[in-house]
Design a protein around this motif. Structure first.
Motif, PDB file in Angstrom:
ATOM      1  N   THR A  63      25.186  34.766  57.016  1.00 29.32           N
ATOM      2  CA  THR A  63      25.494  33.789  58.048  1.00 29.32           C
ATOM      3  C   THR A  63      24.791  32.457  57.826  1.00 29.32           C
ATOM      4  O   THR A  63      25.055  31.512  58.541  1.00 29.32           O
ATOM      5  CB  THR A  63      25.092  34.341  59.433  1.00 29.32           C
ATOM      6  OG1 THR A  63      23.676  34.540  59.456  1.00 29.32           O
ATOM      7  CG2 THR A  63      25.820  35.635  59.738  1.00 29.32           C
ATOM      8  N   GLN A  64      23.894  32.373  56.874  1.00 30.53           N
ATOM      9  CA  GLN A  64      23.182  31.131  56.634  1.00 30.53           C
ATOM     10  C   GLN A  64      23.969  30.277  55.646  1.00 30.53           C
ATOM     11  O   GLN A  64      24.249  30.707  54.536  1.00 30.53           O
ATOM     12  CB  GLN A  64      21.791  31.417  56.076  1.00 30.53           C
ATOM     13  CG  GLN A  64      20.919  32.162  57.053  1.00 30.53           C
ATOM     14  CD  GLN A  64      19.635  32.616  56.421  1.00 30.53           C
ATOM     15  OE1 GLN A  64      19.379  32.360  55.274  1.00 30.53           O
ATOM     16  NE2 GLN A  64      18.830  33.292  57.200  1.00 30.53           N
ATOM     17  N   PRO A  65      24.312  29.076  56.049  1.00 34.26           N
ATOM     18  CA  PRO A  65      25.082  28.220  55.156  1.00 34.26           C
ATOM     19  C   PRO A  65      24.345  27.973  53.849  1.00 34.26           C
ATOM     20  O   PRO A  65      23.171  27.658  53.833  1.00 34.26           O
ATOM     21  CB  PRO A  65      25.240  26.926  55.955  1.00 34.26           C
ATOM     22  CG  PRO A  65      25.010  27.325  57.378  1.00 34.26           C
ATOM     23  CD  PRO A  65      24.050  28.476  57.326  1.00 34.26           C
ATOM     24  N   ASP A 123      15.516  21.422  63.634  1.00 37.83           N
ATOM     25  CA  ASP A 123      16.700  21.118  64.421  1.00 37.83           C
ATOM     26  C   ASP A 123      16.167  20.695  65.783  1.00 37.83           C
ATOM     27  O   ASP A 123      15.739  21.537  66.567  1.00 37.83           O
ATOM     28  CB  ASP A 123      17.612  22.342  64.542  1.00 37.83           C
ATOM     29  CG  ASP A 123      18.826  22.087  65.443  1.00 37.83           C
ATOM     30  OD1 ASP A 123      19.260  20.926  65.549  1.00 37.83           O
ATOM     31  OD2 ASP A 123      19.330  23.059  66.044  1.00 37.83           O
ATOM     32  N   GLY A 124      16.129  19.400  66.043  1.00 42.19           N
ATOM     33  CA  GLY A 124      15.522  18.898  67.273  1.00 42.19           C
ATOM     34  C   GLY A 124      14.034  19.183  67.253  1.00 42.19           C
ATOM     35  O   GLY A 124      13.337  18.853  66.292  1.00 42.19           O
ATOM     36  N   ASP A 126      15.320  31.353  52.923  1.00 41.57           N
ATOM     37  CA  ASP A 126      16.100  32.302  53.712  1.00 41.57           C
ATOM     38  C   ASP A 126      15.349  32.720  54.967  1.00 41.57           C
ATOM     39  O   ASP A 126      15.917  32.780  56.058  1.00 41.57           O
ATOM     40  CB  ASP A 126      16.432  33.553  52.892  1.00 41.57           C
ATOM     41  CG  ASP A 126      17.473  33.305  51.813  1.00 41.57           C
ATOM     42  OD1 ASP A 126      18.161  32.269  51.867  1.00 41.57           O
ATOM     43  OD2 ASP A 126      17.574  34.152  50.907  1.00 41.57           O
ATOM     44  N   LYS A 127      14.072  33.013  54.813  1.00 39.63           N
ATOM     45  CA  LYS A 127      13.246  33.462  55.942  1.00 39.63           C
ATOM     46  C   LYS A 127      13.111  32.353  56.989  1.00 39.63           C
ATOM     47  O   LYS A 127      13.187  32.603  58.194  1.00 39.63           O
ATOM     48  CB  LYS A 127      11.880  33.908  55.427  1.00 39.63           C
ATOM     49  CG  LYS A 127      10.984  34.440  56.497  1.00 39.63           C
ATOM     50  CD  LYS A 127      11.419  35.813  56.968  1.00 39.63           C
ATOM     51  CE  LYS A 127      10.210  36.693  56.956  1.00 39.63           C
ATOM     52  NZ  LYS A 127      10.509  38.082  57.105  1.00 39.63           N
ATOM     53  N   ILE A 128      12.927  31.120  56.536  1.00 40.54           N
ATOM     54  CA  ILE A 128      12.812  29.990  57.468  1.00 40.54           C
ATOM     55  C   ILE A 128      14.117  29.804  58.237  1.00 40.54           C
ATOM     56  O   ILE A 128      14.112  29.653  59.465  1.00 40.54           O
ATOM     57  CB  ILE A 128      12.415  28.709  56.713  1.00 40.54           C
ATOM     58  CG1 ILE A 128      10.952  28.812  56.245  1.00 40.54           C
ATOM     59  CG2 ILE A 128      12.624  27.468  57.583  1.00 40.54           C
ATOM     60  CD1 ILE A 128      10.527  27.706  55.292  1.00 40.54           C
ATOM     61  N   LEU A 129      15.245  29.827  57.544  1.00 45.28           N
ATOM     62  CA  LEU A 129      16.533  29.664  58.214  1.00 45.28           C
ATOM     63  C   LEU A 129      16.830  30.825  59.152  1.00 45.28           C
ATOM     64  O   LEU A 129      17.357  30.628  60.254  1.00 45.28           O
ATOM     65  CB  LEU A 129      17.648  29.502  57.184  1.00 45.28           C
ATOM     66  CG  LEU A 129      17.637  28.167  56.442  1.00 45.28           C
ATOM     67  CD1 LEU A 129      18.622  28.194  55.277  1.00 45.28           C
ATOM     68  CD2 LEU A 129      17.935  27.011  57.374  1.00 45.28           C
ATOM     69  N   TYR A 189      15.089  30.773  67.424  1.00 44.94           N
ATOM     70  CA  TYR A 189      15.175  29.492  68.137  1.00 44.94           C
ATOM     71  C   TYR A 189      16.611  29.065  68.454  1.00 44.94           C
ATOM     72  O   TYR A 189      16.815  28.056  69.106  1.00 44.94           O
ATOM     73  CB  TYR A 189      14.512  28.383  67.309  1.00 44.94           C
ATOM     74  CG  TYR A 189      13.029  28.561  67.155  1.00 44.94           C
ATOM     75  CD1 TYR A 189      12.137  28.018  68.073  1.00 44.94           C
ATOM     76  CD2 TYR A 189      12.500  29.270  66.084  1.00 44.94           C
ATOM     77  CE1 TYR A 189      10.770  28.175  67.937  1.00 44.94           C
ATOM     78  CE2 TYR A 189      11.140  29.438  65.933  1.00 44.94           C
ATOM     79  CZ  TYR A 189      10.277  28.883  66.860  1.00 44.94           C
ATOM     80  OH  TYR A 189       8.924  29.052  66.718  1.00 44.94           O
ATOM     81  N   GLU A 190      17.589  29.799  67.964  1.00 43.15           N
ATOM     82  CA  GLU A 190      19.003  29.434  68.093  1.00 43.15           C
ATOM     83  C   GLU A 190      19.260  28.018  67.582  1.00 43.15           C
ATOM     84  O   GLU A 190      20.027  27.250  68.159  1.00 43.15           O
ATOM     85  CB  GLU A 190      19.503  29.601  69.533  1.00 43.15           C
ATOM     86  CG  GLU A 190      19.730  31.034  69.914  1.00 43.15           C
ATOM     87  CD  GLU A 190      20.512  31.194  71.205  1.00 43.15           C
ATOM     88  OE1 GLU A 190      20.679  30.211  71.963  1.00 43.15           O
ATOM     89  OE2 GLU A 190      20.951  32.318  71.461  1.00 43.15           O
ATOM     90  N   ALA A 191      18.598  27.672  66.489  1.00 43.21           N
ATOM     91  CA  ALA A 191      18.824  26.373  65.860  1.00 43.21           C
ATOM     92  C   ALA A 191      20.165  26.392  65.148  1.00 43.21           C
ATOM     93  O   ALA A 191      20.662  27.445  64.746  1.00 43.21           O
ATOM     94  CB  ALA A 191      17.697  26.079  64.864  1.00 43.21           C
ATOM     95  N   ASP A 192      20.738  25.217  64.977  1.00 42.51           N
ATOM     96  CA  ASP A 192      21.997  25.070  64.252  1.00 42.51           C
ATOM     97  C   ASP A 192      21.663  24.976  62.765  1.00 42.51           C
ATOM     98  O   ASP A 192      21.454  23.890  62.237  1.00 42.51           O
ATOM     99  CB  ASP A 192      22.728  23.818  64.730  1.00 42.51           C
ATOM    100  CG  ASP A 192      24.050  23.599  64.025  1.00 42.51           C
ATOM    101  OD1 ASP A 192      24.445  24.447  63.193  1.00 42.51           O
ATOM    102  OD2 ASP A 192      24.685  22.561  64.292  1.00 42.51           O
TER     103      ASP A 192
END
Length: 187
Positions: free
Chosen positions: A27-29, A59-60, A128-131, A138-141
């Motif tokens: 799911t990670q782009p 992200d924010g 990968d772990k950070i994303l 955090y539900e970051a985009d």
């Protein structure tokens, strides 16, 4: 020597991509993953005498910031709600539990979540772990993530708690305050 590291790094990334099994990876782009890996490579492979490199992914106000330590390990901090009360609604008990499950631990002296990655960890795996952390906790985009590497002059920790523009002392450790995003990293 740099070329040899680059070849080994590329081979490691290729093997990691071929044998990756975590469900979150799909799911990670890929574009975000490669951008995050690139800023991590910047601070881990470049040697700039007299400077310290920081990699920030955000992200924010949801962020992870990393610094290569003198022992070559990579110390990363994820945003906490103590210093950023606006994250109180984001970091619910369920999401804090997810942070813990992903290997992050609360640093109560500063309020951020920390994780140290071993010196031999591939940048792609750390990316990968950070994303995964930003997306799941955090539900970051993660498809539209910001990344930045910053280099600042190396300075010893200040000897007092009194104000110095870049650092404050917390339990004998320094905190970097900088970058365009104004993020904080406890060293």
């Amino acid at each position: 020597m740099y070329t040899q590291r680059l070849v080994v790094g590329c081979a490691t990334i290729a093997v990691a991509l071929l044998f990756r099994t975590e469900a979150g990876f799909a799911t990670q782009p890929q574009k975000s993953q490669s951008r995050v890996a690139a800023v991590l490579e910047n601070i881990t492979n470049l040697n700039r005498p007299g400077q310290d490199g920081y990699a920030t992914v955000w992200d924010g106000n949801k962020y992870v910031q990393c610094k290569r330590l003198s022992d070559r390990n990579l110390r990363c901090e994820a945003a906490g709600s103590l210093m950023q009360s606006s994250l109180g609604h984001v970091l619910t008990p369920e999401r804090v539990a997810r942070l813990t499950a992903l290997g992050w631990r609360l640093d109560p002296s500063f309020g951020n979540y920390v994780q140290t990655f071993p010196a031999d960890a591939a940048s792609s795996l750390v990316a990968d772990k950070i994303l995964q952390t930003l997306g799941e906790a955090y539900e970051a985009d993660v498809a539209d993530i910001e990344v930045q590497s910053t280099w600042i002059p190396s300075e010893p920790c200040p000897s007092s708690k009194r104000a110095q523009p870049k650092f404050r002392r917390y339990r004998q450790q320094c905190t970097f305050h900088g970058g365009d995003s104004g993020l904080r990293l406890r060293l």
